[in-house]
Design an enzyme around this catalytic site. Structure first.
Site, PDB file in Angstrom:
ATOM      1  N   HIS A 326      -3.397  -0.774  -3.649  1.00  0.00           N
ATOM      2  CA  HIS A 326      -2.290  -1.553  -3.103  1.00  0.00           C
ATOM      3  C   HIS A 326      -0.930  -1.081  -3.595  1.00  0.00           C
ATOM      4  O   HIS A 326       0.077  -1.302  -2.909  1.00  0.00           O
ATOM      5  CB  HIS A 326      -2.472  -3.038  -3.437  1.00  0.00           C
ATOM      6  CG  HIS A 326      -3.462  -3.735  -2.562  1.00  0.00           C
ATOM      7  ND1 HIS A 326      -4.821  -3.733  -2.823  1.00  0.00           N
ATOM      8  CD2 HIS A 326      -3.311  -4.434  -1.421  1.00  0.00           C
ATOM      9  CE1 HIS A 326      -5.448  -4.413  -1.878  1.00  0.00           C
ATOM     10  NE2 HIS A 326      -4.568  -4.847  -1.019  1.00  0.00           N
ATOM     11  N   GLY A 327      -0.861  -0.475  -4.748  1.00  0.00           N
ATOM     12  CA  GLY A 327       0.443  -0.022  -5.197  1.00  0.00           C
ATOM     13  C   GLY A 327       0.434   0.574  -6.586  1.00  0.00           C
ATOM     14  O   GLY A 327      -0.471   0.318  -7.386  1.00  0.00           O
TER      15      GLY A 327
END
Length: 478
Positions: A326-327
């Protein structure tokens, strides 16, 4: 190009008319139109990154053909690793380069070594995590001989770049979507109307629910030091509905748009906030990503087989990798680890698959036990979302410490009455439609036409009346 923009409102009818009324009897040209439209759709943000999609398409198409001609197991494995390294290499560079450099510097600083590395002002290409995983699924399935490699480059390019789900999913498997480009599509009125209905519901979730929740969630998170615990809890709940309305709304629009062109995409959300435990939540939230990690990471690691130690290891790997997907921030890693901790007791007690049916399947209301289970699961999820939303780990921990004090039991300082009313109505509609692919899927069947038209009119009016400034979808950053 944003789904909730005037640009897309003009773009979609043009492509639809060309697709069905100009190229209706020419499958190859229809597929070519999908490729062109998809590249225009993606290039609307930054045309320079089209080269990444094209390069990834060429690499995996060529490797698929090479795998079909190669029987030597060692050489086949080399071809697979070329695909993995190329695809994950691009993803790693654009998404994680500065993260690793910054943490490398911090690690050396801890031991008193001061180094000055070069960091880059890297722009993250929109949707790179999604189309990277989509094309990787093709190569892996061909390697496993679970899918015949395609010789139709146009169809393969259309599969990789299919514009409805290109930038934020669902992440489609080649075995499901690619064959749909091989067969002639016939326009189906009922399917198209159903697609429009799902688009409408997705826009409502995005514009009315998510964007309005975002306004208050951003206000509370940005100034969290000055709010009471009850207000912070409300802000966390608003973010939970923001990310759900935003992401599931995107998926609804993507799936509905695909149906307009005769394609079927997999369901990506199945009312996850009605889950009775975390295992059920992850079977219902971002289904395409959860199943991707399950099939290509978790099961090859051994899954839930083997010793308890291996099971614990595999659970943490799958959730931490999912968080990192996700990041490039420790907040996402901790978010993943926290969900792993939620999941482990269920796995170790063999209760991770007990809630596989829809809650209160044959009843209008849940039992007291189900209601409490849903409440606990939602509460745990909201706590985890704080790490997902926070700018850094320190902020998340400070936010939670301020939330869990005696002021949690006071009246919130922010009380958006109209939004709370919308959320109650939204939850009621989602509950009524929890057995369907999307909440208003069977609206045409339950009510007479005048009532249906009135409901559609109300949804459209709400979208126009309560649609504030156009906001990007949250998952574009991933």
């Amino acid at each position: 190009m944003l789904f909730n923009s005037l640009d897309f409102a003009i773009f979609l009818p043009i492509v639809f008319i060309l697709y069905w009324f100009v190229l209706n009897k020419q499958l190859k040209y229809q597929n070519a139109l999908v490729v062109v439209a998809s590249y225009v759709f993606y290039g609307w943000w930054d045309w320079r990154f089209l080269s990444l999609i094209l390069f990834s398409t060429l690499v995996d198409y060529a490797i698929g053909l090479a795998l079909s001609k190669q029987q030597n197991s060692r050489k086949r494995k080399v071809l697979l690793w070329i695909s993995i390294i190329v695809n994950l290499g691009f993803l790693g560079f654009f998404k994680y380069y500065n993260f690793f450099i910054d943490n490398f510097v911090k690690a050396f600083s801890f031991f008193g070594q001061d180094i000055q590395p070069n960091t880059l002002n890297i722009i993250l290409p929109v949707g790179i995590s999604f189309y990277t995983f989509q094309t990787l699924s093709y190569t892996i399935d061909v390697y496993k001989k679970q899918l015949e490699p395609t010789k139709d480059f146009i169809s393969f390019a259309a599969f990789v770049s299919f514009f409805p789900q290109l930038v934020a999913g669902p992440i489609e498997r080649a075995s499901h979507l690619l064959p749909q480009f091989y067969v002639k599509r016939q326009f189906n009125y009922n399917k198209a109307v159903d697609g429009l209905r799902q688009i409408l519901w997705g826009l409502f979730k995005k514009v009315v629910i998510a964007d309005n929740c975002a306004n208050f969630a951003n206000t509370i998170f940005d100034g969290y030091e000055s709010y009471s615990g009850s207000t912070l809890a409300l802000g966390a709940v608003f973010f939970a509905f923001q990310i759900y309305g935003d992401f599931s709304g995107y998926s609804d629009i993507a799936i509905g748009t695909s149906r307009l062109f005769g394609f079927d995409l997999k369901q990506n959300f199945a009312t996850p906030y009605f889950s009775r435990d975390i295992a059920e939540f992850w079977r219902r939230w971002h289904i395409s990503l959860s199943t991707w990690f399950r099939d290509y990471v978790y099961i090859p690691l051994g899954g839930s087989r083997g010793s308890k130690g291996n099971q614990i290891r595999n659970v943490f790997i799958i959730f931490i990798v999912s968080g990192f997907w996700h990041g490039a921030n420790w907040t996402f890693i901790i978010w993943g680890a926290l969900n792993a901790m939620y999941f482990l007791p269920l796995l170790l007690r063999g209760k991770n698959k007990i809630n596989t049916n829809v809650v209160a399947e044959n009843s209008m209301l849940p039992s007291v036990k189900e209601f409490l289970q849903m409440g606990v699961t939602f509460g745990l999820t909201v706590i985890a979302w704080v790490f997902f939303r926070a700018e850094n780990v320190s902020m998340a921990l400070d936010f939670l410490s301020r939330m869990f004090n005696m002021s949690l039991f006071t009246i919130p300082q922010i009380r958006p009455t109209s939004l709370l009313l919308f959320l109650i109505i939204f939850i009621a509609i989602e509950w009524a439609g929890r057995t369907y692919v999307f909440a208003i899927e069977r609206l045409w069947f339950k009510y007479p036409k005048p009532i249906r038209l009135f409901i559609y009119y109300v949804l459209v009016m709400l979208i126009f009346l309560y649609g504030g400034k156009t906001q990007e979808f949250i998952y574009f950053q991933f």
